[in-house]
Structure formats: structure tokens, C-alpha cells
Design a protein around this motif. Structure first.
Motif, PDB file in Angstrom:
ATOM      1  N   SER A  42      17.104 -73.092  11.916  1.00 37.06           N
ATOM      2  CA  SER A  42      17.211 -73.170  10.213  1.00 37.06           C
ATOM      3  C   SER A  42      18.825 -72.857  10.091  1.00 37.06           C
ATOM      4  O   SER A  42      19.526 -73.003  11.028  1.00 37.06           O
ATOM      5  CB  SER A  42      16.665 -71.791   9.796  1.00 37.06           C
ATOM      6  OG  SER A  42      15.202 -71.538  10.350  1.00 37.06           O
ATOM      7  N   ARG A  43      19.165 -73.122   8.739  1.00 37.11           N
ATOM      8  CA  ARG A  43      20.579 -73.063   8.462  1.00 37.11           C
ATOM      9  C   ARG A  43      20.748 -72.044   7.294  1.00 37.11           C
ATOM     10  O   ARG A  43      19.877 -72.049   6.326  1.00 37.11           O
ATOM     11  CB  ARG A  43      20.722 -74.546   7.796  1.00 37.11           C
ATOM     12  CG  ARG A  43      21.083 -75.395   9.010  1.00 37.11           C
ATOM     13  CD  ARG A  43      21.290 -76.949   8.706  1.00 37.11           C
ATOM     14  NE  ARG A  43      21.633 -77.720   9.832  1.00 37.11           N
ATOM     15  CZ  ARG A  43      20.883 -77.871  10.841  1.00 37.11           C
ATOM     16  NH1 ARG A  43      19.636 -77.238  11.018  1.00 37.11           N
ATOM     17  NH2 ARG A  43      21.203 -78.595  11.899  1.00 37.11           N
ATOM     18  N   TYR A  44      21.790 -71.458   7.324  1.00 38.14           N
ATOM     19  CA  TYR A  44      21.981 -70.315   6.411  1.00 38.14           C
ATOM     20  C   TYR A  44      23.641 -70.387   6.090  1.00 38.14           C
ATOM     21  O   TYR A  44      24.375 -70.462   7.019  1.00 38.14           O
ATOM     22  CB  TYR A  44      21.630 -68.746   6.783  1.00 38.14           C
ATOM     23  CG  TYR A  44      20.211 -68.810   6.685  1.00 38.14           C
ATOM     24  CD1 TYR A  44      19.196 -68.781   5.876  1.00 38.14           C
ATOM     25  CD2 TYR A  44      19.640 -68.883   8.109  1.00 38.14           C
ATOM     26  CE1 TYR A  44      18.103 -68.470   6.013  1.00 38.14           C
ATOM     27  CE2 TYR A  44      18.323 -68.906   8.278  1.00 38.14           C
ATOM     28  CZ  TYR A  44      17.327 -68.350   7.310  1.00 38.14           C
ATOM     29  OH  TYR A  44      16.024 -68.533   7.474  1.00 38.14           O
ATOM     30  N   LYS A  45      24.202 -69.779   4.865  1.00 38.87           N
ATOM     31  CA  LYS A  45      25.238 -69.684   4.452  1.00 38.87           C
ATOM     32  C   LYS A  45      26.012 -68.760   5.401  1.00 38.87           C
ATOM     33  O   LYS A  45      25.304 -67.271   5.430  1.00 38.87           O
ATOM     34  CB  LYS A  45      25.743 -69.705   3.128  1.00 38.87           C
ATOM     35  CG  LYS A  45      25.517 -71.179   2.259  1.00 38.87           C
ATOM     36  CD  LYS A  45      25.908 -71.065   1.061  1.00 38.87           C
ATOM     37  CE  LYS A  45      25.768 -72.456   0.169  1.00 38.87           C
ATOM     38  NZ  LYS A  45      26.371 -72.308  -1.151  1.00 38.87           N
ATOM     39  N   ALA A  46      27.329 -68.721   5.844  1.00 35.17           N
ATOM     40  CA  ALA A  46      27.901 -67.487   6.673  1.00 35.17           C
ATOM     41  C   ALA A  46      27.973 -66.409   5.953  1.00 35.17           C
ATOM     42  O   ALA A  46      27.713 -65.145   6.239  1.00 35.17           O
ATOM     43  CB  ALA A  46      29.574 -67.958   6.964  1.00 35.17           C
ATOM     44  N   LYS A  47      28.350 -66.453   4.576  1.00 34.71           N
ATOM     45  CA  LYS A  47      28.144 -65.278   3.714  1.00 34.71           C
ATOM     46  C   LYS A  47      27.060 -64.566   3.572  1.00 34.71           C
ATOM     47  O   LYS A  47      26.753 -63.165   3.481  1.00 34.71           O
ATOM     48  CB  LYS A  47      28.827 -65.603   2.260  1.00 34.71           C
ATOM     49  CG  LYS A  47      27.998 -66.508   1.373  1.00 34.71           C
ATOM     50  CD  LYS A  47      28.938 -67.029   0.148  1.00 34.71           C
ATOM     51  CE  LYS A  47      28.001 -67.731  -0.826  1.00 34.71           C
ATOM     52  NZ  LYS A  47      28.927 -68.285  -2.130  1.00 34.71           N
ATOM     53  N   ASP A  48      25.988 -65.309   3.650  1.00 34.15           N
ATOM     54  CA  ASP A  48      24.639 -64.608   3.375  1.00 34.15           C
ATOM     55  C   ASP A  48      24.113 -64.108   4.793  1.00 34.15           C
ATOM     56  O   ASP A  48      23.395 -62.977   4.617  1.00 34.15           O
ATOM     57  CB  ASP A  48      23.630 -65.631   3.041  1.00 34.15           C
ATOM     58  CG  ASP A  48      23.785 -66.314   1.581  1.00 34.15           C
ATOM     59  OD1 ASP A  48      24.329 -65.609   0.685  1.00 34.15           O
ATOM     60  OD2 ASP A  48      23.329 -67.529   1.284  1.00 34.15           O
TER      61      ASP A  48
END
Length: 118
Positions: A42-48
Motif C-alpha cells: 500500500s502507499r501512504y504519505k510520510a506525514k500520515d
């Protein structure tokens, strides 16, 4: 542009198991590690990821973070993160990849990071 490996490296799963064994009993830690191997990316933003993990950001003076930043700058691919949802605590455990997460965040907090999460 930050480059990524398609799949985590085998030693990443062993590191995740070692870390999870500190937080969970051996059977639960092993089950999470096995699930991570089978999970899709999966892919998520670093800040999240940082917000969900409730971890502190390590500075660039950390040797491991610095090493990963050098990989980013030289175009070497990084290994995806291994994450475990801890529903009881209401947070995400970074089972492997904390230093990579810090390096990426310091480079671009909006960077999208490939992860395996269970």
C-alpha cells in the motif's frame, strides 16, 4: 524522486519480527511477521505514517537516517516499510523502517511511501 524496491528485503522481515517480539508475545509477533510477508504493498504519505505511529522524528544527525538520506540523494532504492495496526492502542507500529521513514520525511513530508501493513 525517491526510488523504492518493489518488495521489502528478507532481512526487513527478520528485523520486524525482532522488534515486534519486544511488544507482543512470540506467537503474536510471528503471526504478524508472517502476515506482513503475504500482504500487498500500500502507499501512504510520510506525514500520515508519523501521525498514525505517534513516533518522534529522528534528526539528520542520526547515523542511520543520514545513511538513508545518502541513498535517496544517490538514487539508490529504499525498502518499503513494514507496519502493524495496533487497534488496542489506536496507533500504527513501524515494525521496520523507522530510519527510512525519518529520512524520507526530512526530504519531503508529502512523499508517498510504499508499505506493507497488517
Amino acid at each position: 524522486e525517491i526510488k523504492w524496491l518493489i518488495e521489502p528485503e528478507e532481512h526487513d522481515y527478520l528485523a520486524a519480527l525482532s522488534y515486534l517480539s519486544l511488544l507482543k508475545d512470540e506467537k503474536t509477533a510471528s503471526a504478524h511477521a508472517d502476515k506482513l510477508k503475504r500482504a500487498s504493498v500500500s502507499r501512504y504519505k510520510a506525514k500520515d505514517i508519523f501521525r498514525a505511529s505517534q513516533l518522534s522524528l529522528l534528526g539528520i544527525s542520526n547515523a542511520h537516517v543520514k545513511k538513508d538520506q545518502q541513498k535517496i540523494q544517490s538514487g539508490q532504492p529504499l525498502s518499503p516499510l513494514l507496519l502493524v495496526r495496533d487497534l488496542d492502542q489506536g496507533k500504527t507500529i513501524v515494525a521496520d523502517g523507522y530510519h527510512r521513514l525519518c529520512a524520507v520525511y526530512s526530504y519531503d513530508e508529502d512523499a508517498v511511501i510504499p508499505c506493507k501493513i497488517v
